[in-house]
Design a protein around this motif. Sequence first.
Motif, PDB file in Angstrom:
ATOM      1  N   LEU A 161       0.818  -1.207   0.000  1.00  0.00           N
ATOM      2  CA  LEU A 161       0.000   0.000   0.000  1.00  0.00           C
ATOM      3  C   LEU A 161       0.856   1.263   0.000  1.00  0.00           C
ATOM      4  O   LEU A 161       0.397   2.331  -0.432  1.00  0.00           O
ATOM      5  N   VAL A 162       2.086   1.141   0.480  1.00  0.00           N
ATOM      6  CA  VAL A 162       2.977   2.306   0.533  1.00  0.00           C
ATOM      7  C   VAL A 162       3.233   2.844  -0.870  1.00  0.00           C
ATOM      8  O   VAL A 162       3.316   4.057  -1.090  1.00  0.00           O
ATOM      9  N   GLU A 163       3.338   1.936  -1.843  1.00  0.00           N
ATOM     10  CA  GLU A 163       3.643   2.367  -3.210  1.00  0.00           C
ATOM     11  C   GLU A 163       2.512   3.177  -3.818  1.00  0.00           C
ATOM     12  O   GLU A 163       2.752   4.081  -4.621  1.00  0.00           O
ATOM     13  N   ARG A 164       1.267   2.861  -3.468  1.00  0.00           N
ATOM     14  CA  ARG A 164       0.125   3.558  -4.055  1.00  0.00           C
ATOM     15  C   ARG A 164      -0.476   4.588  -3.115  1.00  0.00           C
ATOM     16  O   ARG A 164      -1.181   5.495  -3.562  1.00  0.00           O
ATOM     17  N   GLY A 165      -0.211   4.463  -1.809  1.00  0.00           N
ATOM     18  CA  GLY A 165      -0.698   5.435  -0.849  1.00  0.00           C
ATOM     19  C   GLY A 165      -2.146   5.197  -0.450  1.00  0.00           C
ATOM     20  O   GLY A 165      -2.853   4.349  -0.992  1.00  0.00           O
ATOM     21  N   VAL A 166      -2.566   5.966   0.548  1.00  0.00           N
ATOM     22  CA  VAL A 166      -3.935   5.907   1.062  1.00  0.00           C
ATOM     23  C   VAL A 166      -4.581   7.275   0.853  1.00  0.00           C
ATOM     24  O   VAL A 166      -3.981   8.312   1.157  1.00  0.00           O
ATOM     25  N   LEU A 167      -5.788   7.273   0.332  1.00  0.00           N
ATOM     26  CA  LEU A 167      -6.559   8.502   0.151  1.00  0.00           C
ATOM     27  C   LEU A 167      -7.534   8.656   1.306  1.00  0.00           C
ATOM     28  O   LEU A 167      -8.300   7.732   1.605  1.00  0.00           O
ATOM     29  N   VAL A 168      -7.504   9.804   1.989  1.00  0.00           N
ATOM     30  CA  VAL A 168      -8.445  10.117   3.062  1.00  0.00           C
ATOM     31  C   VAL A 168      -9.333  11.263   2.580  1.00  0.00           C
ATOM     32  O   VAL A 168      -8.834  12.336   2.231  1.00  0.00           O
ATOM     33  N   VAL A 169     -10.632  11.034   2.541  1.00  0.00           N
ATOM     34  CA  VAL A 169     -11.589  12.030   2.060  1.00  0.00           C
ATOM     35  C   VAL A 169     -12.439  12.499   3.227  1.00  0.00           C
ATOM     36  O   VAL A 169     -13.097  11.687   3.896  1.00  0.00           O
ATOM     37  N   GLY A 170     -12.408  13.800   3.492  1.00  0.00           N
ATOM     38  CA  GLY A 170     -13.173  14.388   4.584  1.00  0.00           C
ATOM     39  C   GLY A 170     -14.276  15.285   4.076  1.00  0.00           C
ATOM     40  O   GLY A 170     -14.339  15.598   2.881  1.00  0.00           O
ATOM     41  N   PRO A 171     -15.158  15.756   4.968  1.00  0.00           N
ATOM     42  CA  PRO A 171     -16.339  16.511   4.537  1.00  0.00           C
ATOM     43  C   PRO A 171     -16.094  17.987   4.250  1.00  0.00           C
ATOM     44  O   PRO A 171     -16.920  18.622   3.594  1.00  0.00           O
ATOM     45  N   SER A 172     -15.004  18.569   4.753  1.00  0.00           N
ATOM     46  CA  SER A 172     -14.816  20.011   4.589  1.00  0.00           C
ATOM     47  C   SER A 172     -13.355  20.388   4.772  1.00  0.00           C
ATOM     48  O   SER A 172     -12.563  19.620   5.319  1.00  0.00           O
ATOM     49  N   ARG A 173     -13.023  21.591   4.333  1.00  0.00           N
ATOM     50  CA  ARG A 173     -11.667  22.102   4.528  1.00  0.00           C
ATOM     51  C   ARG A 173     -11.370  22.288   6.010  1.00  0.00           C
ATOM     52  O   ARG A 173     -10.264  22.017   6.472  1.00  0.00           O
ATOM     53  N   ALA A 174     -12.373  22.745   6.770  1.00  0.00           N
ATOM     54  CA  ALA A 174     -12.183  22.919   8.219  1.00  0.00           C
ATOM     55  C   ALA A 174     -11.863  21.579   8.875  1.00  0.00           C
ATOM     56  O   ALA A 174     -11.024  21.488   9.774  1.00  0.00           O
ATOM     57  N   PHE A 175     -12.512  20.526   8.409  1.00  0.00           N
ATOM     58  CA  PHE A 175     -12.251  19.190   8.936  1.00  0.00           C
ATOM     59  C   PHE A 175     -10.821  18.761   8.636  1.00  0.00           C
ATOM     60  O   PHE A 175     -10.131  18.212   9.500  1.00  0.00           O
ATOM     61  N   LEU A 176     -10.347  19.018   7.430  1.00  0.00           N
ATOM     62  CA  LEU A 176      -8.973  18.644   7.080  1.00  0.00           C
ATOM     63  C   LEU A 176      -7.967  19.417   7.921  1.00  0.00           C
ATOM     64  O   LEU A 176      -6.940  18.871   8.328  1.00  0.00           O
ATOM     65  N   ASP A 177      -8.255  20.691   8.177  1.00  0.00           N
ATOM     66  CA  ASP A 177      -7.370  21.472   9.055  1.00  0.00           C
ATOM     67  C   ASP A 177      -7.348  20.863  10.460  1.00  0.00           C
ATOM     68  O   ASP A 177      -6.304  20.836  11.125  1.00  0.00           O
ATOM     69  N   TYR A 178      -8.509  20.386  10.893  1.00  0.00           N
ATOM     70  CA  TYR A 178      -8.650  19.816  12.234  1.00  0.00           C
ATOM     71  C   TYR A 178      -7.814  18.545  12.397  1.00  0.00           C
ATOM     72  O   TYR A 178      -7.210  18.309  13.442  1.00  0.00           O
ATOM     73  N   ILE A 179      -7.744  17.721  11.350  1.00  0.00           N
ATOM     74  CA  ILE A 179      -7.072  16.414  11.469  1.00  0.00           C
ATOM     75  C   ILE A 179      -5.644  16.418  10.934  1.00  0.00           C
ATOM     76  O   ILE A 179      -4.962  15.400  11.007  1.00  0.00           O
ATOM     77  N   GLU A 180      -5.161  17.550  10.405  1.00  0.00           N
ATOM     78  CA  GLU A 180      -3.945  17.530   9.596  1.00  0.00           C
ATOM     79  C   GLU A 180      -2.702  17.052  10.347  1.00  0.00           C
ATOM     80  O   GLU A 180      -1.751  16.571   9.731  1.00  0.00           O
ATOM     81  N   GLN A 181      -2.677  17.154  11.680  1.00  0.00           N
ATOM     82  CA  GLN A 181      -1.487  16.753  12.424  1.00  0.00           C
ATOM     83  C   GLN A 181      -1.508  15.302  12.891  1.00  0.00           C
ATOM     84  O   GLN A 181      -0.510  14.800  13.385  1.00  0.00           O
ATOM     85  N   VAL A 182      -2.657  14.622  12.733  1.00  0.00           N
ATOM     86  CA  VAL A 182      -2.761  13.279  13.296  1.00  0.00           C
ATOM     87  C   VAL A 182      -1.844  12.294  12.590  1.00  0.00           C
ATOM     88  O   VAL A 182      -1.011  11.623  13.218  1.00  0.00           O
ATOM     89  N   LEU A 183      -1.947  12.177  11.276  1.00  0.00           N
ATOM     90  CA  LEU A 183      -1.127  11.193  10.564  1.00  0.00           C
ATOM     91  C   LEU A 183       0.358  11.538  10.596  1.00  0.00           C
ATOM     92  O   LEU A 183       1.185  10.638  10.811  1.00  0.00           O
ATOM     93  N   PRO A 184       0.763  12.798  10.406  1.00  0.00           N
ATOM     94  CA  PRO A 184       2.188  13.085  10.583  1.00  0.00           C
ATOM     95  C   PRO A 184       2.698  12.729  11.968  1.00  0.00           C
ATOM     96  O   PRO A 184       3.833  12.269  12.122  1.00  0.00           O
ATOM     97  N   SER A 185       1.867  12.907  13.004  1.00  0.00           N
ATOM     98  CA  SER A 185       2.307  12.556  14.356  1.00  0.00           C
ATOM     99  C   SER A 185       2.498  11.055  14.499  1.00  0.00           C
ATOM    100  O   SER A 185       3.231  10.594  15.373  1.00  0.00           O
ATOM    101  N   LEU A 186       1.836  10.291  13.631  1.00  0.00           N
ATOM    102  CA  LEU A 186       2.002   8.836  13.629  1.00  0.00           C
ATOM    103  C   LEU A 186       3.069   8.395  12.637  1.00  0.00           C
ATOM    104  O   LEU A 186       3.269   7.204  12.411  1.00  0.00           O
ATOM    105  N   GLY A 187       3.747   9.367  12.024  1.00  0.00           N
ATOM    106  CA  GLY A 187       4.871   9.052  11.156  1.00  0.00           C
ATOM    107  C   GLY A 187       4.497   8.728   9.727  1.00  0.00           C
ATOM    108  O   GLY A 187       5.329   8.234   8.968  1.00  0.00           O
TER     109      GLY A 187
END
Length: 732
Positions: free
Chosen positions: A227-253
């Motif tokens: 899956l690393v080669e193709r990546g994972v797509l995360v689709v959220g409901p709004s730009r505000a939502f993406l701003d809200y979650i933007e640090q979660v995955l980087p914090s998990l590396g």
Amino acid sequence: MSAAGRPDGITREIEREQVQLDDLFARRDELIEQVGAERRAAAEGDGDGTYAEARVSALARRQHELDKADRGLCFGRMDRADGASWYVGRIGLPSRHDDADPLLIDWRAPAARAFYTATAARPDGLRRRRHIRTDERRVIGVDDELLDAENADAATDLVGEAALMEALDARRTGSMNDIVSTLQAEQDDIIRAPHQGCLVVQGGPGTGKTAVALHRAAYLLFTHQHLVERGVLVVGPSRAFLDYIEQVLPSLGETQVVATTVDRLLPGTTAARHDSDAVAEIKGRGLWADVLQRVIDERQPVARPVTVVHEGEPITLDTEEVAEILAQARAGRVSHHEARGRFRTRTLDALAEAVARHAQELIASMEEGFEDILARIDASMRAQAQNLGTQSSSRGVEVDGVATAEDVAVIRSGLRESATVSAALDDVWPALDPQTVLTDLLRDVDELARLAPELTADERALVVRERGADWSTADVALLDELAELVGAPTETTRVPVDGQSLAARAGADRTWAYGHVIVDEAQELTAMQWRMLLRRCPTRSFTVVGDINQADSPGSARSWESALEPSFGTRWRRTELTVCYRTPHEVMACTAGVLEAAGSTVLPPRAVRSSGRPPGHVITDDRRIVDEIASAATTLADRYAGGRVAVIAVAGRAEQLRSHTALVRPDVVVITPEESKGLEFDAVVVVDPHAIVEQRRGWNGLYVALTRCTQELTVVALADGPAGLDLGTPAG
């Protein structure tokens, strides 16, 4: 608790864990240096390009993972029944000795699972579980749970209850935190579920479904390297939502993730307009797949003669020849654009051969005596070539009337570069641009009547748009459908980018196939948006997260069956998050009537915590309502200093409130019920519930608004009720 107020035993345990944490950070720092050196060496090496690039990329991901693990590096310890103790953390850290156990087990590793699932009734080989609370590199607390059989009667269904409750009571800052240290068993089961097929996660407010979805992305990328080669797509409901979650995955590396909203999935297209609810619902219907296919079918070329002029001579392919070429071009399952490319290739081949035949016929018609002259000239040219020590690879159609493959290739090259020839081919089969096609369709009521008979006359009148108008969110899915049918790599399908990161490459390429797709607030998607998402993952490996009780968008479904069966048929499975960790039971208790009024068929989650504060209820009049709202928000913001308060109102009222002086402060946000989806706040002021209920699917919107708080709710209304909302005796 200060160090002076702690029992001696806890102080000693904190000191002991501090020694361990210091060693873990030292090991992490060593690995950062080591991986950095390996990365530089790999980048400067002379190895195979593909292998070297892959190695540099892998080392870069590992370095990023190590860098981001500075917060919450270690958060737990498992004391096993066999006497061994294993530490669990954000990442894995190997021992300094090859034959020794890891210093730190990655939370995603199978060995760490018992940390999240063990209970006193089912200890999974553990004697004790310890939650370690840290502040950067300092241990600030420990909480132990004994898991031996003698304590089975005291078992609860919450793992690490003390650590969990502390996390839930923490102030909200406007950004989501990861929950890797406090995952519960039912959440962990979903995170580690097989990735094949479509997994639906039904979860009510506060069940942690968004956090579970993001942690699932991190787990899948850790566990399934393909899956690393193709990546994972995360689709959220709004730009505000993406701003809200933007640090979660980087914090998990994790860096192999593209996070976006559904209206940003088509590169080069910007949705700058919102349709009315009625128009958005019409455009979201699955019938547009058939309508747009008809539009493209009508633009298929019709066989007719093709004439070009070559060196002053007209060359013609007759209707029968062109029909045969068109049939060959359309053979198989190919897009309009690919078939058009085949047509141009085959037509140029046929024209080049026709030019060569025409030259042969001209020479053949010359006087017989002239052939002797040509033969002598030809022999003389061959002799000259031999005298010069060269061989002629072709005698040339101009000399002896026989065209070689090289002659035809030269003729073809000239035809391909000719602007008049290109224009003649475009006249038979013009290029199609998705935006132009959709613009032409949506500006003509008569054209819509002919090509979209499924729509009523009133519906067709509603969807007509002016040429040059901005594209809407609902239009993006229609444009994507056309881009798939046309298949052209125009500016609406692919945008050049600088850099080589997966997120940049995948996000700029409409045709990118992701390894897995995670959709949050999935109950809001229309049929056409689902088609758009399925094209991004041909394997249909999906995690679909949402709450059908909160569906309120135009065209959204009322059940998971109606939402998913058109796209997945029966090839999906459902699981459920049943525990509400965020919203206090004092608030959840007042939503039963709201859900009943909304026609809910799904049981709400069970709240497991209390804030000790029943919902506030103020009734006022239109003259004083703004001041009452400001007063309530100010009181709550002061009470939950360091946190966030939301004022939730319908769009018109929200616009009015955003300019109110008392509400213009960093710890207060004014939003609509739609904008609040997926977000959480310490306290919430819900404004005029009657007005919310009057909106489209308004009971669902009211349910969303009421369940955004972690601590306290206040409702400011213009009248008692509405019926179904039980808030107790109002003040005011």
